[in-house]
Design a protein around this motif. Sequence first.
Motif, PDB file in Angstrom:
ATOM      1  N   SER A  40       0.817  -1.213   0.000  1.00  0.00           N
ATOM      2  CA  SER A  40       0.000   0.000   0.000  1.00  0.00           C
ATOM      3  C   SER A  40       0.846   1.256   0.000  1.00  0.00           C
ATOM      4  CB  SER A  40      -0.907   0.010   1.230  1.00  0.00           C
ATOM      5  OG  SER A  40      -0.136   0.168   2.404  1.00  0.00           O
ATOM      6  N   ARG A  94      -7.315  -4.834   4.210  1.00  0.00           N
ATOM      7  CA  ARG A  94      -6.759  -6.141   4.532  1.00  0.00           C
ATOM      8  C   ARG A  94      -7.310  -6.588   5.883  1.00  0.00           C
ATOM      9  NH1 ARG A  94      -2.631  -7.535   1.191  1.00  0.00           N
ATOM     10  NH2 ARG A  94      -1.685  -5.838  -0.014  1.00  0.00           N
ATOM     11  N   ARG A  95      -7.722  -7.831   5.944  1.00  0.00           N
ATOM     12  CA  ARG A  95      -8.180  -8.430   7.201  1.00  0.00           C
ATOM     13  C   ARG A  95      -7.316  -9.636   7.536  1.00  0.00           C
ATOM     14  NH1 ARG A  95     -12.824  -7.189   9.847  1.00  0.00           N
ATOM     15  NH2 ARG A  95     -12.762  -9.238  10.847  1.00  0.00           N
ATOM     16  N   THR A 126      -2.679 -12.021   6.394  1.00  0.00           N
ATOM     17  CA  THR A 126      -3.846 -11.219   6.040  1.00  0.00           C
ATOM     18  C   THR A 126      -4.298 -11.552   4.619  1.00  0.00           C
ATOM     19  OG1 THR A 126      -2.508  -9.396   5.162  1.00  0.00           O
ATOM     20  CG2 THR A 126      -3.068  -9.335   7.511  1.00  0.00           C
ATOM     21  N   ARG A 127      -5.504 -11.134   4.309  1.00  0.00           N
ATOM     22  CA  ARG A 127      -6.020 -11.283   2.949  1.00  0.00           C
ATOM     23  C   ARG A 127      -6.611  -9.950   2.494  1.00  0.00           C
ATOM     24  NH1 ARG A 127     -11.706 -12.146   3.198  1.00  0.00           N
ATOM     25  NH2 ARG A 127     -12.422 -12.402   5.382  1.00  0.00           N
ATOM     26  N   LEU A 128      -6.511  -9.694   1.201  1.00  0.00           N
ATOM     27  CA  LEU A 128      -7.012  -8.460   0.615  1.00  0.00           C
ATOM     28  C   LEU A 128      -8.467  -8.635   0.219  1.00  0.00           C
ATOM     29  CD1 LEU A 128      -6.350  -5.584  -0.529  1.00  0.00           C
ATOM     30  CD2 LEU A 128      -5.788  -6.737  -2.686  1.00  0.00           C
ATOM     31  N   GLU A 151      -6.422  -5.265   9.454  1.00  0.00           N
ATOM     32  CA  GLU A 151      -4.987  -5.016   9.463  1.00  0.00           C
ATOM     33  C   GLU A 151      -4.650  -3.683   8.815  1.00  0.00           C
ATOM     34  OE1 GLU A 151      -1.013  -6.085  10.419  1.00  0.00           O
ATOM     35  OE2 GLU A 151      -2.929  -6.985  10.989  1.00  0.00           O
ATOM     36  N   GLU A 152      -5.391  -3.317   7.774  1.00  0.00           N
ATOM     37  CA  GLU A 152      -5.104  -2.074   7.065  1.00  0.00           C
ATOM     38  C   GLU A 152      -6.342  -1.620   6.304  1.00  0.00           C
ATOM     39  OE1 GLU A 152      -1.735  -0.214   4.038  1.00  0.00           O
ATOM     40  OE2 GLU A 152      -1.927  -2.381   4.224  1.00  0.00           O
ATOM     41  N   GLU A 165      -6.484 -13.352   8.337  1.00  0.00           N
ATOM     42  CA  GLU A 165      -7.111 -14.588   7.851  1.00  0.00           C
ATOM     43  C   GLU A 165      -7.761 -15.335   9.010  1.00  0.00           C
ATOM     44  OE1 GLU A 165      -4.232 -16.919   5.792  1.00  0.00           O
ATOM     45  OE2 GLU A 165      -4.272 -15.633   3.999  1.00  0.00           O
ATOM     46  N   ARG A 206      -3.302   1.618   9.556  1.00  0.00           N
ATOM     47  CA  ARG A 206      -2.674   0.296   9.526  1.00  0.00           C
ATOM     48  C   ARG A 206      -2.161  -0.072  10.907  1.00  0.00           C
ATOM     49  NH1 ARG A 206       3.192   0.554   8.305  1.00  0.00           N
ATOM     50  NH2 ARG A 206       2.985  -1.452   7.271  1.00  0.00           N
ATOM     51  N   ALA A 248      -4.440  -4.912  -5.928  1.00  0.00           N
ATOM     52  CA  ALA A 248      -4.074  -3.964  -4.871  1.00  0.00           C
ATOM     53  C   ALA A 248      -3.945  -2.567  -5.453  1.00  0.00           C
ATOM     54  CB  ALA A 248      -2.762  -4.388  -4.207  1.00  0.00           C
TER      55      ALA A 248
END
Length: 662
Positions: free
Chosen positions: A245, A659-660, A463-465, A637-638, A662, A556, A511
Amino acid sequence: MTRLHRLLRPRSIAVLGAGWAENVIEQCRKMGFDGPVWPVHPKRETIGGLKAYPSLADLPEPPDATFIGVNRFATVEVVRELAAMGAGGAICFASGWEEAGEAGLQADLVAAAGEMPILGPNCYGVINYLDGGLLWPDQHGGQRVERGVALLSQSSNIVINLTMQARALPVAYVACLGNAAQVGLAELAGALLADERVTALGLYIEGIDDAPAFAALAEAARVAGKGIVAVKSGKTEASRAAAASHTASLAGGGAASTAFLRQCGVAEVASLPALLEVLKVLHIHGPGLGERLCSLSCSGGEAGLVADLADPAGIVFPPVPEMTRARLAEILGPIVTISNPLDYHTFIWGDGPRTTDVFSTMLAAYDAGIFIIDPPRPDRCDPASFRPALEAVAAAQAATGRPAFAVASLPENFDEALATDFMARGVVPMMGLDTALEALKAAQVAPGQPGWRPVPALPARKTRLLDEATGKALLAQAGVPVPRAVSASRLADLDTSQLTAPFALKGLGFAHKTEAGAVRLGLAALDGQAEMPGATGYLAEEMVTGVLAEMLLGLRRDPVYGLTLTLGMGGVTAEVLADTATLVWPVTADQIDTALRGLRLWPLLDGYRGRPRPDTAAFIDIALRLGAFMAGDDGFEEIEINPVLLCESGAVAVDALIRRAE
């Protein structure tokens, strides 16, 4: 009284390790420590001229403080024995622990210590210049004092260098943390400040182990009227973490640590000379130096130089008030131009009463004053003619109650004897004009908000987007305005019949959609649009009209400071502009507004040359909503929005990178 009291202010000292023990004994003897020092060695009868005891069990009583100068494996057993006998604490000098791959050995050391405090391991020790107790195996440059500042460092070499200063700074304590296996930065700093003879704290920080504890320390110091100043290392480009990011890039390079220290009310400087100069200010005047400064010199060159150096230092010299201007003109005559900085010429040179009148009159109109005076070197010149001006500085401070700083443009032009004399009289001499300006700006740091603590940091996790459509739905849930939109897994399935053109068409699953060619703007219809390779779905939105500014807003998780907020000029050129500010959550609307006004391009948000003003209040509202949203859900997360489009009324989030865990 803290649990470190016996370790920092020992009445008895034990030393282990023959060579290192001799060094510690020598330093205690030189500093006049009046308590017993007990060497412990299984084979030697004397060490450093003192009787050696075969074991800890043979000591007359449990020692208050112990310097352990044996290898790391033996250190664990010594600490266990000291804890069992009720000793007050220990310095663990040996290196070669976790940093050398000895997994688990440091944990064994902490377990062996139990409730007994230990500093280190890999720790140089502690110097108490107030009472003469040294647990220190090397030379140092300090001397006994009755009161002074404390120096705490995560580097032993740095703090040794600081003790060699010749700037007349009285140092009460020197302490190193080493690996900080048990006693951390905030606890040791708090214990040093708890000594009523300590006036301020100087830190060399490589890392902060517990941000909430440090914030609590800073608040306690402020309540006690004691200032803290820090040099924070690890802020170069090489220290930045790579991430996908804009926020991660723009918030790197120490932006988060600088924001944290500022919000704690801790002064931050970039150099060791500035650290020492700030400590002199804090030692004499305490925290909270006023921002309205004046500068006086007897040379136009010096007045011009201070004006040039003040700008990059962030110092602004306010104009001279009319009544002050009239009085100065009366004293100095018509030839002298009354301004700030003031060149008072040499018409009054050597006239103590008139010089005092000028200095006092000017200083009375400001919070503090800079008086540039470079006394000639006493070994080759006669400095007597400079004495009236130097005395006038002290007299002006006494007459006005405002801090008066005697500043030498070159650091070597204030010899230590003269500087010591001035410090003893409560007047701060400052060495080096550029360093003095950096130090005075740092000393103006605003106090932290009472009760402010950062959000606790979370451990690293995968994390996952989220795709943008899902992200926009979450933003709307948080009360953030987003464009009306439709989404579908296939381009052909997008139904824009309920939307108003022009449209923005975006491919999901990227992204950075612009770099991937996954953004098409200003479309009157979607007919004939080609598929976007790599897209996992599609989003069609109504385009926002009447846009006056593009902003970036990012939150973040930070591994140290909990949660950071980055804001500034956004769009596809956000990293090129690099015009952002970072804050540590929680923050207020006023703090965000202040951060925006500190941007280089703030004039573009403030009606530059008659342009309409973007609705920055709406942007601040979005920032507060998102911050509260993320702080209330540890799963995030962000969250980055780039851009937030600002109109004359309102703001809309037209992109979302979320982003969260997982």
